[in-house]
Structure formats: structure tokens, C-alpha cells
Design an enzyme around this catalytic site. Structure first.
Site, PDB file in Angstrom:
ATOM      1  N   ARG A   1      41.311  34.316  35.353  1.00 52.84           N
ATOM      2  CA  ARG A   1      41.954  33.594  35.977  1.00 52.84           C
ATOM      3  C   ARG A   1      42.364  32.106  35.295  1.00 52.84           C
ATOM      4  O   ARG A   1      43.445  32.249  35.663  1.00 52.84           O
ATOM      5  CB  ARG A   1      41.293  33.278  37.416  1.00 52.84           C
ATOM      6  CG  ARG A   1      41.933  32.527  38.484  1.00 52.84           C
ATOM      7  CD  ARG A   1      41.627  32.709  39.482  1.00 52.84           C
ATOM      8  NE  ARG A   1      40.831  33.835  39.969  1.00 52.84           N
ATOM      9  CZ  ARG A   1      39.569  33.527  41.186  1.00 52.84           C
ATOM     10  NH1 ARG A   1      39.738  32.365  41.523  1.00 52.84           N
ATOM     11  NH2 ARG A   1      39.675  34.930  41.491  1.00 52.84           N
TER      12      ARG A   1
ATOM     13  N   HIS B   1      47.618  42.806  39.850  1.00 52.62           N
ATOM     14  CA  HIS B   1      46.894  41.590  40.127  1.00 52.62           C
ATOM     15  C   HIS B   1      46.327  41.927  41.749  1.00 52.62           C
ATOM     16  O   HIS B   1      47.536  41.280  43.185  1.00 52.62           O
ATOM     17  CB  HIS B   1      48.227  41.020  39.912  1.00 52.62           C
ATOM     18  CG  HIS B   1      47.375  39.519  39.835  1.00 52.62           C
ATOM     19  ND1 HIS B   1      45.898  39.136  38.597  1.00 52.62           N
ATOM     20  CD2 HIS B   1      47.315  38.044  40.196  1.00 52.62           C
ATOM     21  CE1 HIS B   1      45.499  37.808  38.641  1.00 52.62           C
ATOM     22  NE2 HIS B   1      46.545  37.207  39.881  1.00 52.62           N
TER      23      HIS B   1
ATOM     24  N   TYR C   1      64.159  35.800  49.993  1.00 53.17           N
ATOM     25  CA  TYR C   1      65.735  35.418  49.923  1.00 53.17           C
ATOM     26  C   TYR C   1      65.922  35.128  48.193  1.00 53.17           C
ATOM     27  O   TYR C   1      67.047  34.973  47.918  1.00 53.17           O
ATOM     28  CB  TYR C   1      65.496  34.033  50.608  1.00 53.17           C
ATOM     29  CG  TYR C   1      65.159  33.922  51.686  1.00 53.17           C
ATOM     30  CD1 TYR C   1      66.263  34.612  52.290  1.00 53.17           C
ATOM     31  CD2 TYR C   1      64.760  33.381  52.479  1.00 53.17           C
ATOM     32  CE1 TYR C   1      66.091  34.480  54.234  1.00 53.17           C
ATOM     33  CE2 TYR C   1      64.450  32.838  53.848  1.00 53.17           C
ATOM     34  CZ  TYR C   1      65.203  34.004  54.980  1.00 53.17           C
ATOM     35  OH  TYR C   1      64.978  34.215  56.139  1.00 53.17           O
TER      36      TYR C   1
END
Length: 739
Positions: free
Chosen positions: A33, A79, A123
Site C-alpha cells: 500500500r 485492486h 464525467y
């Protein structure tokens, strides 16, 4: 036979259980991570994101796809984390103010340096940049290892081939369990130059690498104000800290006014929060020199700062802002990364570069072996084609008549299984004479390529030469043009700026008046007539010092201590002023010898009653506390006699024995504090008077109304601590009063 475990309870110490589970969590955080890999400079989420975009064919020349599609593939295949965190990581890789060399090209609203958030992922659209494509170059050529994804249905790369030096070019930041990483971005052209030096000279030191790669290069520009020694230590140890300042300039206005324009701000500082911070400090009256701040930014940053008064020094104004706001920030360098063995560790600049080069060397070897295997396979097939082309009729007969055509072909023409399969899979239209010429041409080309690959795999020097050529290509592609131009300027550490007088907003001329009994005050203006000043009954004028309201004044006392007071803090007006002993801790037995404005770089000659002296810089006499600072050490029954500006190249001393000596001022030691050295040798008595003489312009001594040229003193030249010669009558006619 299964064992029934219902109702079975196994006792475990809580400390052991917590330790085991916390260790598993810590290892997961560190490995999967927070810490980047030293080879490709990527954390797992970034690596998986780029690989997913490649699988979606989002090349730089392809069209854009919705970010929601990319995020969906990343969390669905590689993931298994929240979509918000993955989208935030994608957005950051597209922000040119956050990443020095963006890996994602975004279309739509991807946030701003003001701290505005990006639009929702439904968007916005994205595709890879050429930099990300360079990270993936050769991934299909068995250049890196793959491993199963979390659900075992897909394969993902353990590390990317990384033709681009991403770790140093884009930097990294992350907090794991018990460790963290913080690596600044650098200029890729400089990184490539340093890497090529390391190839040519494997034992090159960090200092030699820094000749080509002098420091970070932040995407938002700014000035890096650290000396080379600090940066060198940070790069040698992998840990350090560096200061970044905003870039600013003074723009003149009408009628003598001016304003400061800021065009670059420190890395990771949000412009809107910076403006809010400055506005809050102005409201709290903690920035008394600043009158107003305006944001005139468009695409480029332009912050306008207006001073409260044009008498304010721009350097002083900016220094107050640097100290109080994020216009100056610190970047902590901590090059803690995962190595090729997946072990975390703090590495030096040289170790990080070498790890990347070693990775590129391994990638080259694996790609070359993979290509050699492909060439050998193709050559084997071509050899089979050439073996049967002269007997096409026999091949056709075997295929038509034999029950096991493959075995017959292998026996008839001594073919391998691969060759036989290739011949049987050949299309009928390929069975023509012209095809034989093309096969022979391809065979010759592949044979030559095979020889090159074999030579490359057998020669370490050839491999490093090939890697050097690849790095040159990366430098040419990304180290030139607007993207490759250095943005952060490496500047000298800023000189100290006195901001202790920020309360004195207006810079105005003042004259300090010190009375015979030690009362002090300031009067506005210069050229003040002492006779016009009023003093208490029994008191009178002692000395006057012209200064500015922004100056610090040094008071040197007979006990050898120096005190510093701000001119703006001294009482003003036509009154009597205030006793100096109320402002500083000075006993009734001591008195003030001299008062002068502190000037950076200036020096003063301190002389004791015993005839010893030394040179002291003004800044070494600064002591903004009531107890002052002991500068001239004194023996019992001695006192400080003089404090003279050392504005000359010779010292003149005259003793009570009426002998005079002139010697070069460089024979005196320059110290921050000391007892001093003998100025003149005496059999009896001690020093009577002294002055500093300039051989160019002479000195107004002993009569302040007449300047004596150096020629009048030439006959008295000698060495420090000599007895000197009998003084001329004009030198003994008038004795300078104490103080």
C-alpha cells in the site's frame, strides 16, 4: 475422516494474538500500500491502474475512456479497494501541479492548485501519457514476473519494466506502519545524465552525481534555498530536509509606489488556503507590514501583495511572510523504498539510481532471451519450409495419401514436430516459388539478429552500452521542451533579514540623543542641533546618533557588555526621555561608552583601559535581552574605554607617555568575544587615545574639524605592540574625551 470441532475452544494469549494480527496488517500496509518499489517507483494501486489502462488500450494515440470504466476494471480485476480511493489516485497522476511528469492525461475537471476537487469519475475521461507507455515498454517480452490477482482469475505484473526513471522523476510519499517515505520529484534530463555517469563510472560518489543532478525539481517551481552541503548530506544518507520558497518580484507603480508579485508557490501548498492563511494573519494584526493581498491568477499564478507603506523594505516584508506563512515550506526527504527483494530500507541517491539501472539490466537480459527464443523458434520453422520447398509434390502426396501425414513428413524429410506442424498448417496459396525467396530473406535477417542477441547476452559491456543508448533516448524524449525544462531554481541560502522591527511600519529618519546622566530619547529627523535640546537640570548633551526607525541600536558599556535596543522602542518627542538603566540591566557604577546602529558585515574596534583591543562584527554584538552580552573580557580594575567603527586599514594609538604608534588593522584578531591583544607597549601608564585610519582618505583626528592625511602618520608606522615614537605636538594638543 473429519474431526468434529464444534464446541472446541483453543486458548491463546491476547498479546500473541494481537501481535500476530498487527504484524500481518503492518506487513500488508508496508508491502502492498504505502511504500513504492525502487525499480518502477510505483505503489501497487498505481501499477495496477496503469496496467488496467493498457489492457483497455488507452494508449496516448487512442481515444479517451470514462474514468469510471478505468476505476471499475482496477477494483474489479486487480485492486479490491474502494472506488473513491482509486479515483483519487488516478486524479493525482493527471495533475501537472502534483506530479512532475503526469502518467495520466485527463479530459474534464481534474481539480486545481486552489484545492478544488475533481469532477465525479462518470464525467471525466482519461488515457495514458507517453511517460506511462515508457513504463510499460517491453512488458509483453517476458521482461518482468507476473503473479495471480487477488481472485486468481487474472495475472498482474509484480513490477513494470520502467524505461522511465519514475521514482526520482515523480517522487513518492506515503505513511506505512512504523515507517514512511517522502521523495521529491527531480528533472528527468538530470536523472538520465547522472545514470549514464554511473554506468561509465560505477564507483561515482553522490557528490559527483550531484554535479549533474543538483537537487529536486518541483512541478510548481519555486526556489530551493538550501546550501549544497545540506543537500549532499541528505542525498548521501537518504534523509534530510530542504526549504522551498515562493518566487517573487517587485513591480514598481506610480509615484514611487510598488507591489510584490508572487508567480510560483512551494510544492503541495494550496493557493486558496495560502491566501486564507495570510488574510487571517492580517486580521489578527500579525503581519503589520502587509496592506493587502489580491489573487490575480488565471492559468498562471499571480498573487499581488501591497505594503502598508512604501517606506517598508520589500525584503523585510517578504521575510515576515516567509516566517509566518506557507510561502516558505519544508520538504522532508526520506528515501525509504522497497528493494528488489521486497525489503524496505532507506537508500542514498546513488543506491536508488543503481537499483534502477540493475532493474533495466535485468529487463534487457530477459527481453533479449525472450527474443532469442522467438528467433530460434522461427528459424526452426523456416528451416523446415526450406527443406520441403524443393519437394512440394512429395509433400502434397503425403498429405493426400498417408494416414499419419505428420509422422510421414517427419520421417521423410527429417523434420521436427514443430516443423511438421508448421508445414501442415501452411495455406495452399503460400506454396509458390516466390515464397521461397521471402523465406530465405527472412532467414538471413533472423540469423543476423540471432548473432547480435547472442553477442549481447555474452557481453556485459554491450548490455550496458545498450542501456546507455536507451537512457539517452528517454532523455531526448522527455528531458527537452517545456516538459523537461527545470522549474525549481536552486538558490543560495537567504541572508539573514532583521524582522524584529516589524512593528515600526514606517521607515523614517531618527536621531538618538543620550544625555550626560544616561537619559535616552529619539527625535524625528536628522541634522538635529544638540544645543536646541532640553535636558533635566544639572544634565546635558553627551552624544547623538542618526539612525532609522527600523534600525537596531547597540549600546556598548564600560563593563564590556553590549545591549541591543530597537530604535522604534525608544521614547520619542521633546521630553526628557527615559534612563537607559531602566531599559537594560546596567549598574550605577557603569556607563555607556558608545552607541551605533547595527549594520550587517560592519566591524568595531573595542579597546580596554589596559590598552588591549580586538575587532568584533556588529552581528556578534547583538543581544536583545536586558542582561546584554559580554563581548570584551576585562580583568580586575579594568574597563572598556573605546568602541570605534573599524572603517579603515590602520590603527593609531597614543599612550599617556606621549608616544604614538600606527599599525595595520589586520594585525588585530577578529573575534566574537575575547580579552583582546596589546595595542602598544608601555613601561608606565596606559593607553590615552586611539582611532582607525584610512590610508586613502585620512582621518578627522584628534580635531574632528580637520582631516589629517595618511602622510602625517607615515613616520609612525610599526608593528602592533611596539612602543612607538614620540607623538607630534598636534596629536597631544587635544585629548579625545571618553565615550
Amino acid at each position: 475422516m473429519s474431526v468434529d470441532t464444534r464446541g472446541h475452544i483453543e486458548e491463546t494469549r491476547l498479546a500473541d494474538a494481537l501481535s500476530e494480527r498487527y504484524l500481518a496488517y503492518a506487513m500488508s500496509t508496508i508491502m502492498s500500500r504505502s511504500l513504492p518499489d525502487v525499480r518502477d517507483g510505483l505503489k501497487p494501486v498505481h501499477r495496477r491502474m496503469i496496467y488496467a489502462m493498457r489492457q483497455l488500450r488507452l494508449d496516448p494515440s487512442a481515444g479517451f475512456k470514462k474514468c469510471a470504466r478505468v476505476v471499475g476494471d482496477v477494483i474489479g480485476k486487480y485492486h479490491p479497494h474502494g472506488d473513491a480511493s482509486v479515483y483519487e489516485a488516478l486524479v493525482r497522476l493527471a495533475q501537472d501541479f502534483a506530479v512532475r511528469y503526469p502518467l495520466v492525461e485527463g479530459q474534464g475537471n481534474f481539480g486545481s492548485i486552489d484545492g478544488d476537487n475533481a469532477a465525479a469519475m462518470r464525467y471525466t475521461e482519461a488515457r495514458m501519457t507517453a511517460v506511462a507507455q515508457a513504463l510499460l515498454e517491453g512488458i509483453d517480452d517476458d521482461s518482468v514476473d507476473f503473479r495471480p490477482t487477488y481472485d486468481g482469475e487474472e495475472q498482474e505484473p509484480v513490477v513494470l519494466p520502467s524505461a522511465f526513471p519514475n521514482l526520482l522523476a515523480n517522487g513518492a510519499a506515503g505513511i506505512a506502519v512504523g515507517m514512511a517515505t517522502s521523495i521529491p520529484p527531480h528533472n528527468v534530463g538530470e536523472i538520465c545524465s547522472a545514470a549514464m555517469l554511473l554506468i561509465r563510472k560505477p564507483q561515482a560518489s553522490v557528490a559527483e552525481l550531484m554535479e549533474l543532478m543538483p537537487g529536486p525539481d518541483f512541478p510548481t517551481g519555486g526556489l530551493i534555498v538550501e546550501d549544497r552541503a545540506t543537500l549532499l548530506q541528505a542525498y548521501e544518507t537518504g534523509r534530510g530536509s530542504l526549504r522551498i520558497r515562493a518566487r517573487w518580484a517587485v513591480e514598481p507603480g506610480r509615484f514611487g509606489t510598488w507591489q510584490i508579485v508572487i508567480t510560483e508557490i512551494p510544492y503541495q501548498v494550496q493557493k486558496s488556503r495560502l491566501i486564507e492563511q495570510i488574510a487571517d494573519l492580517m486580521e489578527q494584526k500579525k503581519l503589520p507590514l502587509l496592506g493587502d493581498i489580491r489573487d490575480e491568477s488565471t492559468i498562471d499564478i499571480r498573487l499581488v501583495l501591497e505594503p502598508k507603506s512604501r517606506g517598508v523594505e520589500p525584503e523585510v516584508l517578504m521575510e515576515t511572510l516567509f516566517r509566518a506563512t506557507a510561502l516558505e515550506s519544508r520538504f522532508g526527504l526520506n528515501m525509504n523504498v522497497l528493494g528488489a527483494d521486497r525489503v524496505p530500507g532507506v537508500r542514498s541517491l546513488r543506491e536508488v539510481l543503481q537499483a534502477w539501472l540493475d532493474h533495466r539490466h535485468e529487463v534487457l537480459q530477459r527481453r533479449s532471451r525472450h527474443r532469442l527464443h522467438s528467433v530460434d523458434r522461427r528459424l526452426e520453422i523456416l528451416d523446415g519450409f526450406l527443406a520441403v520447398y524443393l519437394n512440394l509434390d512429395e509433400v502434397i502426396r503425403i498429405v493426400r495419401e498417408e494416414d499419419d501425414a505428420k509422422a510421414s513428413l517427419m520421417a521423410t524429410f527429417s523434420l521436427t514436430e514443430l516443423q511438421a506442424d508448421s508445414i501442415l498448417n501452411m495455406r495452399l496459396r503460400s506454396l509458390r516459388r516466390l515464397e521461397e525467396l521471402e523465406i530465405r530473406k527472412e532467414h538471413a535477417e533472423l540469423t543476423a539478429e540471432r548473432a547480435d542477441l547472442t553477442a549481447l547476452l555474452d557481453s556485459d559491456a554491450l548490455r550496458w552500452s545498450r542501456i546507455s543508448d536507451e537512457i539517452k533516448a528517454i532523455r531526448k524524449a522527455f528531458g527537452a521542451g517545456p516538459l523537461g525544462r527545470r522549474r525549481s531554481e536552486l538558490a543560495e541560502p537567504p541572508r539573514a533579514v532583521d524582522v524584529s522591527v516589524v512593528e515600526a511600519v514606517d521607515r523614517e529618519p531618527l536621531t538618538l540623543i543620550l544625555s550626560a546622566r544616561g537619559w535616552v530619547k529619539t527625535v524625528r529627523g536628522h541634522g538635529i542641533d544638540p544645543a536646541a535640546q532640553k535636558f533635566k537640570e544639572g544634565d546635558g548633551f553627551r552624544l547623538a546618533v542618526e539612525c532609522q526607525s527600523t534600525d537596531r541600536l547597540c549600546f556598548f558599556a564600560t563593563d564590556g557588555r553590549a545591549f541591543t535596543l530597537r530604535a522604534a522602542d525608544l521614547p520619542r518627542g521633546r521630553g526628557d526621555g527615559q534612563p537607559i538603566r531602566l531599559l537594560v540591566e546596567l549598574s550605577n557604577d557603569e556607563d555607556i561608552v558608545a552607541v551605533f546602529p547595527v549594520q550587517e558585515g560592519a566591524r568595531h574596534l573595542l579597546v580596554s583601559s589596559a590598552g588591549r583591543g580586538l575587532l568584533v562584527r556588529d552581528e556578534d554584538m547583538v543581544a536583545e535581552k536586558r542582561t546584554g552580552k559580554q563581548v570584551l573580557n576585562l580583568k580586575e580594575a579594568e574597563s572598556a574605554r573605546m568602541c570605534l567603527p573599524a572603517e579603515g586599514d590602520h590603527v593609531v594609538v597614543i599612550g599617556q607617555n606621549r608616544r604614538m604608534l600606527v599599525f595595520p588593522i589586520d594585525q588585530l584578531p577578529e573575534m566574537a568575544r575575547g580579552l583582546g591583544v596589546a595595542l602598544q607597549k608601555y613601561k608606565e601608564g596606559s593607553l590615552q587615545d586611539a582611532c582607525v585610519l584610512s590610508s586613502e582618505g585620512g582621518v578627522a583626528w584628534p580635531d574632528p574639524a580637520r582631516v589629517r592625511p595618511f602622510a602625517d602618520f607615515r613616520d609612525y608606522l610599526g608593528k602592533r605592540a611596539d612602543a612607538g615614537r614620540p607623538a607630534p605636538a598636534w596629536a597631544t594638543r587635544k585629548v579625545r574625551p571618553k565615550g
